[in-house]
Enzyme design. Sequence first.
Site, mmCIF file in Angstrom:
data_model
loop_
_atom_site.group_PDB
_atom_site.id
_atom_site.type_symbol
_atom_site.label_atom_id
_atom_site.label_comp_id
_atom_site.label_asym_id
_atom_site.label_seq_id
_atom_site.Cartn_x
_atom_site.Cartn_y
_atom_site.Cartn_z
ATOM 1 N N ARG A 134 0.844 -1.186 0.000
ATOM 2 C CA ARG A 134 0.000 0.000 0.000
ATOM 3 C C ARG A 134 0.883 1.242 0.000
ATOM 4 O O ARG A 134 1.910 1.295 0.666
ATOM 5 C CB ARG A 134 -0.907 0.035 1.230
ATOM 6 N N TYR A 282 -0.899 -3.820 -7.027
ATOM 7 C CA TYR A 282 -0.821 -4.507 -5.734
ATOM 8 C C TYR A 282 -2.205 -4.585 -5.092
ATOM 9 O O TYR A 282 -2.991 -3.638 -5.148
ATOM 10 C CB TYR A 282 0.167 -3.793 -4.800
ATOM 11 N N LYS A 291 -9.516 -2.736 1.714
ATOM 12 C CA LYS A 291 -9.389 -1.603 2.629
ATOM 13 C C LYS A 291 -10.128 -0.362 2.107
ATOM 14 O O LYS A 291 -10.741 0.373 2.873
ATOM 15 C CB LYS A 291 -7.912 -1.274 2.861
ATOM 16 N N HIS A 311 -11.319 -2.496 11.603
ATOM 17 C CA HIS A 311 -10.181 -3.334 11.213
ATOM 18 C C HIS A 311 -9.999 -4.414 12.271
ATOM 19 O O HIS A 311 -9.066 -4.379 13.072
ATOM 20 C CB HIS A 311 -8.935 -2.446 11.104
ATOM 21 N N SER A 333 -2.116 -4.309 10.595
ATOM 22 C CA SER A 333 -1.693 -5.299 9.600
ATOM 23 C C SER A 333 -0.396 -5.980 10.037
ATOM 24 O O SER A 333 0.482 -5.347 10.622
ATOM 25 C CB SER A 333 -1.490 -4.620 8.242
ATOM 26 N N CYS A 335 0.205 -8.130 12.324
ATOM 27 C CA CYS A 335 0.424 -8.229 13.767
ATOM 28 C C CYS A 335 -0.239 -9.470 14.367
ATOM 29 O O CYS A 335 -0.377 -9.567 15.586
ATOM 30 C CB CYS A 335 -0.078 -6.971 14.470
ATOM 31 N N ASP A 358 -9.814 -10.088 9.294
ATOM 32 C CA ASP A 358 -9.290 -8.755 8.985
ATOM 33 C C ASP A 358 -10.274 -7.614 9.216
ATOM 34 O O ASP A 358 -9.892 -6.572 9.733
ATOM 35 C CB ASP A 358 -8.820 -8.725 7.527
ATOM 36 N N ARG A 452 2.132 -12.204 -0.254
ATOM 37 C CA ARG A 452 0.746 -12.513 0.142
ATOM 38 C C ARG A 452 0.248 -13.830 -0.413
ATOM 39 O O ARG A 452 0.724 -14.337 -1.433
ATOM 40 C CB ARG A 452 -0.171 -11.397 -0.365
#
Length: 539
Positions: A134, A282, A291, A311, A333, A335, A358, A452
């Site tokens: 991002r 991406y 998002k 989130h 993100s 974590c 998520d 990913r």
Amino acid sequence: MRPWTTMTARILQSKWHRFNSGIQLNLIKTIVISISKPATGSTTGPAMPPQLKAEVNIMPRVVQGNLQSLPPAVRDFIQSNAKLCQPESIHICDGSEEENKRLLDVMVEQGMIKKLSKYENCWLALTDPRDVARVESKTVIVTQEQRDTTPIPKTGTSQLGRWMSEEDFEKAFNTRFPGCMQGRTMYVIPFSMGPIGSPLSKIGIELTDSPYVVASMRIMTRMGTAALKALSNGEFVKCLHSVGCPLPLKEPLINNWPCNPELTLIAHLPDRREIISFGSGYGGNSLLGKKCFALRIASRIAKEEGWLAEHMLILGITNPEGEKKYFAAAFPSACGKTNLAMMNPSLPGWKIECVGDDIAWMKFDEKGNLRAINPENGFFGVAPGTSVKTNPNAIKTISRNTIFTNVAQTSDGGVYWEGIDEPLPPGVTLTSWKNKDWTPNHGEPCAHPNSRFCTPASQCPIMDPAWESPEGVPIEGIIFGGRRPTVKSQEGPVTMVEAGTATACGYECHLSYECEEHNKTSFYPPEIITIFICVFLNS
């Protein structure tokens, strides 16, 4: 500004007949083309989409689907942007397995993806090294006043998002989008965020020139004909995306991955319920249901309609007595949300089941119970660190029907990354995410830290039976957490909402590799959602 000389040519072509989905169309092409060349002594700049001096009144051929059968608002959205972006053709996605297979074959032919022979229907994409995460510095919220989007700090830049004026956005838009899809197909992706038919779900339409986006959105959302039927003549979020590389190319692609990093822009227009993305392929920048819609635009819709877009993961926990409760958990993100959502408890008799890893959309029902749905249909997880030891359920989930991006490839047709905790068999070698031979002596990761996997949620062996419940699951509590480079004493449970909010807003967390500013040691993420907020903060 570089001097230009301009010659304008008008070309009028007479009527022609075309058949599209059994309907004869009588079309008139009227093209106004601006042909420009640098004045003597000027230099040639980077490749940019052509800028048109007048409106182009032409509709490209429809290779799948029927424009005339679409709701008027959807048809107008497609036609206006087709005239602007000038794709070679239009493909209205139905979400079928046959369509998906054709698109995967197209990407293999183009060199965008490789088939991974070790697994069932799994694929590997390697991106341009400039397009791997991002881009928060180029992600903006567009409103009339800056104070409607972000607080205005006395010094420095606000950490609660980036604002762009409507005037500056129009200039940026008109610089990028005219003619940006020339030579490519415009794919029309109808999708539902949340179970189709749920009162908590929302519909979006994404227009994109990337088949990678189509294949990924099919995994991450409920996409295709069913979403169109659910929309009918209702409201929808308008999403426009282009990789920003019209054909023919001005310069060769890296890894056959089209992108335009110099002009990348991801803009959110909450007043118009629109998302505009240019220059990046991406996932976080191009899968606009994720998002961009599910948090940024949804947080604005939620504020107006009286619900929450957060989130957060959602999981169900059952104790040895058989009593089950659902919890939401907010981590930034990378974590550990996915690992927690798919955990195998070590305590005897306890069970965890996953609703989502998520994002959570939550609303109080008529009885005052907070209920939540997972608006997504898949997992877009960070690969490094995922292993049989850390997340065995994720490893089982990604073994089929998965698109991997920027991981390393083994010579026997498998995937590899740091922390996978699997020794390579004798004689098996690695090719890194940079498409080069790799050994541990190289001194850099074999997989990008933000590599990913994009995989269907339904394949997870511990998905909760109610994960697609239209009314959502009842939430009993919310957990806040993160990842820190230094030790902090553990917080205890908080029973008061105000105290819990204040405590959560004070957490410091390490930035993830999903952000381009990941080299910062840590930051304070109020409610773990700062970079995904899109609401009127001054109210």
